[in-house]
Design a protein around this motif. Structure first.
Motif, PDB file in Angstrom:
ATOM      1  N   ARG A  58      76.855  37.190  28.854  1.00 24.55           N
ATOM      2  CA  ARG A  58      77.983  37.259  29.786  1.00 24.55           C
ATOM      3  C   ARG A  58      77.847  36.215  30.886  1.00 24.55           C
ATOM      4  NH1 ARG A  58      77.144  43.084  29.294  1.00 24.55           N
ATOM      5  NH2 ARG A  58      75.857  43.002  31.162  1.00 24.55           N
ATOM      6  N   THR A  63      93.097  41.794  38.597  1.00 23.82           N
ATOM      7  CA  THR A  63      92.905  42.154  40.008  1.00 23.82           C
ATOM      8  C   THR A  63      91.826  41.294  40.678  1.00 23.82           C
ATOM      9  OG1 THR A  63      91.400  43.872  39.263  1.00 23.82           O
ATOM     10  CG2 THR A  63      93.661  44.538  39.712  1.00 23.82           C
ATOM     11  N   ALA A  83      79.421  41.638  34.980  1.00 22.94           N
ATOM     12  CA  ALA A  83      80.317  40.769  34.216  1.00 22.94           C
ATOM     13  C   ALA A  83      79.918  39.304  34.371  1.00 22.94           C
ATOM     14  CB  ALA A  83      81.757  40.975  34.677  1.00 22.94           C
ATOM     15  N   HIS A 122      81.806  46.614  42.339  1.00 22.30           N
ATOM     16  CA  HIS A 122      81.038  45.382  42.576  1.00 22.30           C
ATOM     17  C   HIS A 122      79.893  45.249  41.581  1.00 22.30           C
ATOM     18  CE1 HIS A 122      82.425  45.429  47.050  1.00 22.30           C
ATOM     19  NE2 HIS A 122      83.415  45.438  46.180  1.00 22.30           N
ATOM     20  N   LEU A 151      81.320  43.008  27.419  1.00 21.28           N
ATOM     21  CA  LEU A 151      81.346  43.948  28.535  1.00 21.28           C
ATOM     22  C   LEU A 151      81.236  45.369  28.029  1.00 21.28           C
ATOM     23  CD1 LEU A 151      84.100  42.723  31.038  1.00 21.28           C
ATOM     24  CD2 LEU A 151      81.640  42.803  31.397  1.00 21.28           C
ATOM     25  N   GLY A 180      76.869  38.306  34.702  1.00 21.46           N
ATOM     26  CA  GLY A 180      75.553  38.039  34.142  1.00 21.46           C
ATOM     27  C   GLY A 180      74.377  38.726  34.805  1.00 21.46           C
ATOM     28  N   PRO A 197      79.113  47.942  32.192  1.00 22.42           N
ATOM     29  CA  PRO A 197      79.997  47.032  32.926  1.00 22.42           C
ATOM     30  C   PRO A 197      81.465  47.447  32.891  1.00 22.42           C
ATOM     31  CG  PRO A 197      78.674  45.843  31.295  1.00 22.42           C
ATOM     32  CD  PRO A 197      78.218  47.245  31.289  1.00 22.42           C
ATOM     33  N   VAL A 198      81.998  47.802  31.686  1.00 21.58           N
ATOM     34  CA  VAL A 198      83.424  48.172  31.638  1.00 21.58           C
ATOM     35  C   VAL A 198      83.724  49.374  32.498  1.00 21.58           C
ATOM     36  CG1 VAL A 198      84.802  47.505  29.676  1.00 21.58           C
ATOM     37  CG2 VAL A 198      82.796  48.961  29.313  1.00 21.58           C
ATOM     38  N   ARG A 209      84.717  30.946  39.871  1.00 20.96           N
ATOM     39  CA  ARG A 209      83.536  31.754  39.592  1.00 20.96           C
ATOM     40  C   ARG A 209      83.295  31.846  38.088  1.00 20.96           C
ATOM     41  NH1 ARG A 209      83.860  37.892  41.264  1.00 20.96           N
ATOM     42  NH2 ARG A 209      85.317  37.865  39.512  1.00 20.96           N
ATOM     43  N   ASN A 234      88.919  40.873  41.135  1.00 20.96           N
ATOM     44  CA  ASN A 234      87.544  41.385  41.199  1.00 20.96           C
ATOM     45  C   ASN A 234      86.604  40.479  41.976  1.00 20.96           C
ATOM     46  OD1 ASN A 234      87.692  43.885  40.025  1.00 20.96           O
ATOM     47  ND2 ASN A 234      87.486  43.082  37.946  1.00 20.96           N
ATOM     48  N   LEU A 235      87.040  40.075  43.163  1.00 26.06           N
ATOM     49  CA  LEU A 235      86.142  39.335  44.049  1.00 26.06           C
ATOM     50  C   LEU A 235      85.439  40.339  44.958  1.00 26.06           C
ATOM     51  CD1 LEU A 235      88.587  36.437  44.982  1.00 26.06           C
ATOM     52  CD2 LEU A 235      86.696  36.362  43.340  1.00 26.06           C
ATOM     53  N   ILE A 236      84.256  39.970  45.465  1.00 25.95           N
ATOM     54  CA  ILE A 236      83.563  40.843  46.410  1.00 25.95           C
ATOM     55  C   ILE A 236      84.191  40.589  47.784  1.00 25.95           C
ATOM     56  CG2 ILE A 236      81.331  41.490  47.396  1.00 25.95           C
ATOM     57  CD1 ILE A 236      80.994  41.799  44.492  1.00 25.95           C
ATOM     58  N   PHE A 241      84.887  35.539  32.854  1.00 29.81           N
ATOM     59  CA  PHE A 241      85.989  36.506  32.878  1.00 29.81           C
ATOM     60  C   PHE A 241      86.921  36.219  34.043  1.00 29.81           C
ATOM     61  CE2 PHE A 241      82.601  38.778  30.690  1.00 29.81           C
ATOM     62  CZ  PHE A 241      83.279  39.365  29.629  1.00 29.81           C
ATOM     63  N   PHE A 280      90.095  38.374  35.826  1.00 29.57           N
ATOM     64  CA  PHE A 280      90.765  39.669  35.743  1.00 29.57           C
ATOM     65  C   PHE A 280      92.104  39.629  36.475  1.00 29.57           C
ATOM     66  CE2 PHE A 280      86.159  40.285  35.818  1.00 29.57           C
ATOM     67  CZ  PHE A 280      85.948  41.048  34.686  1.00 29.57           C
ATOM     68  N   VAL A 321      81.351  43.904  38.579  1.00 26.85           N
ATOM     69  CA  VAL A 321      81.573  42.457  38.708  1.00 26.85           C
ATOM     70  C   VAL A 321      80.262  41.706  38.503  1.00 26.85           C
ATOM     71  CG1 VAL A 321      82.215  40.612  40.294  1.00 26.85           C
ATOM     72  CG2 VAL A 321      83.549  42.731  40.237  1.00 26.85           C
TER      73      VAL A 321
END
Ligand SMILES: Nc1ncnc2c1ncn2[C@@H]1O[C@H](COP(=O)(O)OP(=O)(O)OP(=O)(O)O)[C@@H](O)[C@H]1O
Ligand SMILES: [Mg+2]
Lengths: 435, 227
Positions: free
Chosen positions: B81, B91, A333, A327, B54, A335, A428-429, B154, B93-95, B87, B89, A330
């Motif tokens: 960013r 997968t 990523a 998270h 990133l 900002g 981040p990565v 998003r 990448n949601l919370i 971005f 992804f 994320v």
């Protein structure tokens, strides 16, 4: 900021059990510290109140002059712990040393005659065999000799003093006896009865009202257990008219009390009685310092519990940083800046601390109340130590509540600082690849 | 607009060194739709991450409108960013504990926008991807295609210039994959947003105006031809 708080709440709610246990850890520490501080605060307060009742214009005189004040403090501390003052029975224990052979009797009249003195009184405590027709056998009790008028002159020294039946002691009284309510009941006597102290017969002239007020610090112990006689009678019974336990001298308003203490000391010394004479202000300061030291020690011990709580917060925060690494990736990523991530985690761990602190203060208040009440009851039941009961009226003051809340927020934030910093510095990565 | 020169990125796994990029040059123009293809492990994701700030290269430079990303502070890079790129992804990448709306709002939270403004733009963004009826749903309550649309909303909410998508249809069945690609392509067509899509699927690549093929950390072909 509000968003961080909401986000932090959200995060805590997703793991309610863990958050709850972590908070519990903080609660224990905060409650322990808050309760101890509240109890200590209550003690200091009650001591100060008693000194205020006696008045800061007063000089306290105690026998023995080695180091002015030290023995007075010792005596006061004895009174404070309310253990019987170790006064040997009977007289005849004269003071050694050539200068002391001149010793005659306590120079109360000379003290009273000093221009800088308004009033003065003296008390002497002895243990004596006491018996009455109403009881079988005889008891060994503490008998207190008082100079005439002392109850009126220094009411603050005898908190809760009130004559219930008969009258008080008066100037010119002979073998008159003023009894505390509990002693009167034990002896089975009323006003006009006869009580035998050692080999002398005394007449009960008055009985005090039963009181729950209890002296602490340097004030008189438990009035319910008191046997008061005119101080001259103790010279008759035990000899040594120069012996006394405590003298109280009130300086005239506007006088330098320190100087008056010096004059009083000199007056006693000239009569061949070495004493220490300390102002109540000085005495109060010393007792407060002793109590403060005691409290600091206890609080330091309780702080260990706080440390354990903080470690719990740190552990939880490390775990959640690890768990939420993705998270964090994320957020970065999309900002999030390092300091924003840092802030988020600091607020979250601070919130853990704050919640623990809030509950902890509540529990601490309840705890100090329960401890205060039960310790008070225990002391009251013990009779001799009853005078301690009054000390345990804990005080949870506003600054303590605010301080505990702010402190526990800070504690939480500090405990979370390392995990938060780790979260903030994640690349981040790497964070996104986690798991 | 976005330019890579001599990019080298080597991962270190203990003692072992894994060269992911061995010198990549690439220039992406504004409004372009670019597909990056290549076998697994050829360095596609690594390149995309470097393009979006990133990650930073071991050698070489990434320039965005002439500004070298490696020379930016961590803070400025975060800003980049947050505002310039979006971005998407494989997968999603949601919370998982956030509603769709909160997930879409997230980038704006870090920009310090007011709650009202955030909400308005997030709702608008979700409406644009056809999810106006799913605002309160959590990712777990949405289909894969719907989740990816939330992720796209998003990525778009901060109004970026470039959308970087790493196998956006990789976890989707072909029907919803096609829908997602249609959505992305329309963004490029209608809004002129620059679109870079890493993909294994030729159907996806066929939509792109330009195809880049990678192998062993290098670009081996680049053009609008057969791919
Ligand atoms: N964080 C990392 N640590 C170590 N090695 C890595 C890391 N990320 C990528 N690699 C390695 O670098 C090489 C390139 O990886 P990358 O993810 O860019 O490939 P890819 O083309 O995206 O592959 P795929 O199609 O499977 O997603 C691979 O050999 C991979 O194992
Ligand atoms: Mg990849």
């Amino acid at each position: 900021m509000l968003d961080s708080v909401l986000l932090a709440f959200h995060n805590l709610r997703t793991r309610p059990t863990r958050a709850g246990l972590t908070i519990l850890g903080v609660v224990v520490g905060v409650a322990a510290v808050a309760a101890l501080v509240a109890i200590g605060q209550g003690m200091q307060r009650s001591v100060q109140e008693q000194f205020r009742a006696i008045g800061y214009n007063t000089v306290v005189v105690t026998p023995g002059g080695a180091d002015a004040g030290t023995s007075a403090l010792g005596a006061a501390a004895d009174r404070f712990s309310s253990l019987p003052t170790p006064v040997p029975r009977g007289g005849g224990t004269g003071f050694p040393g050539a200068a002391l052979r001149r010793a005659t009797s306590v120079p109360l009249d000379r003290i009273r005659a000093l221009p800088e003195v308004v009033r003065a009184g003296v008390i002497r405590t002895e243990t004596a065999f006491v018996t009455s027709p109403g009881m079988s056998g005889l008891g060994v009790l503490r008998v207190t000799g008082v100079s005439a008028g002392i109850f009126d002159d220094f009411p603050g020294y005898f908190p809760g003093f009130a004559v219930d039946q008969g009258r008080g002691l008066a100037a010119g009284d002979g073998r008159a006896l003023l009894l505390g309510s509990a002693v009167a009941a034990d002896l089975g006597v009323t006003v006009g009865s006869t009580v035998q102290i050692e080999d002398q017969e005394f007449t009960v002239v008055g009985i005090l009202a039963s009181t729950t007020a209890s002296g602490v610090g340097i004030t008189y112990g438990n009035l319910n257990l008191a046997l008061f006689v005119p101080i001259e009678q103790l010279s008759t019974l035990f000899g040594s008219p120069e012996r006394f336990t405590l003298g109280l001298v009130e300086a005239r308003t506007g006088e330098d009390v320190e100087r008056v203490a010096e004059v009083v000391r000199t007056t006693f010394t000239e009569s061949g009685i070495p004493v220490s004479a300390v102002t109540t202000r000085e005495l109060s300061a010393r007792i407060t310092a002793v109590l403060g030291g005691m409290q600091a020690t206890l609080t330091a011990i309780a702080a260990v519990a706080l440390l354990v709580g903080a470690i719990g917060v740190m552990n939880t925060m490390y775990t959640s940083v690890l768990e939420r690494t993705r998270h964090i990736g994320v957020m970065k990523a999309v900002g999030a800046k390092d300091r924003q991530v840092l802030g988020l985690y600091l607020v979250e761990s601070g919130l853990l601390g704050l919640l623990g602190g809030g509950v902890g203060v509540g529990v601490g208040a309840a705890l100090s109340g329960v401890v205060g009440a039960s310790v008070g009851r225990a002391f009251e039941a013990s009779g001799e130590l009853a005078s301690l009961a009054g000390t345990f009226s804990p005080r949870m003051e506003a600054w303590l509540v605010v301080g505990a809340l702010a402190g526990s927020f800070l504690l939480g934030a500090m405990a979370g600082a390392l995990p938060a910093l780790r979260a903030a510095r994640l690349r981040p990565v790497e964070a996104l690849r986690h798991e | 607009m976005l330019e890579a020169r001599g990019l080298v990125r080597t991962y270190r796994l203990g003692r072992a060194e894994v060269p992911a990029l061995r010198g990549v040059d690439l220039e992406i123009s504004e409004g372009e739709f670019l597909a990056i293809m290549g076998p697994s492990g050829s360095g596609k994701s690594t390149l995309l991450n470097l393009l979006g700030g990133l990650d930073l290269p071991d050698a070489g430079v990434v320039r965005y409108r002439g500004v070298e990303l490696s020379r930016q502070s961590r803070e400025a890079l975060a800003e980049f960013r947050g505002r310039k790129v979006g971005f998407v992804f494989q997968t999603f990448n949601l919370i998982p504990t956030f509603s769709a709306l909160r997930n879409v709002e997230l980038p704006l939270v870090f920009q310090g926008l007011s709650r009202r403004e955030r909400r308005r733009r997030a709702e608008e963004g979700l409406a644009q991807v056809g999810l106006e009826s799913r605002l309160r749903h959590r990712p777990g309550e949405l289909s894969g295609g719907e989740q990816q649309r939330v992720a796209i909303a998003r990525a778009l909410v901060a109004d970026p210039e470039v959308l970087l998508c790493d196998e956006p249809t990789g976890n989707l069945d072909s029907a919803s994959g096609a829908q997602i690609m249609e959505l992305l392509a329309s963004l490029n067509r209608e809004r002129g947003i620059t679109l870079v899509v890493v993909t294994h699927e030729p159907e996806v690549a066929r939509l792109a105006g330009r195809r880049v093929l990678m192998r062993d950390g290098r670009i081996v072909s680049d053009g609008s031809g057969e791919g």
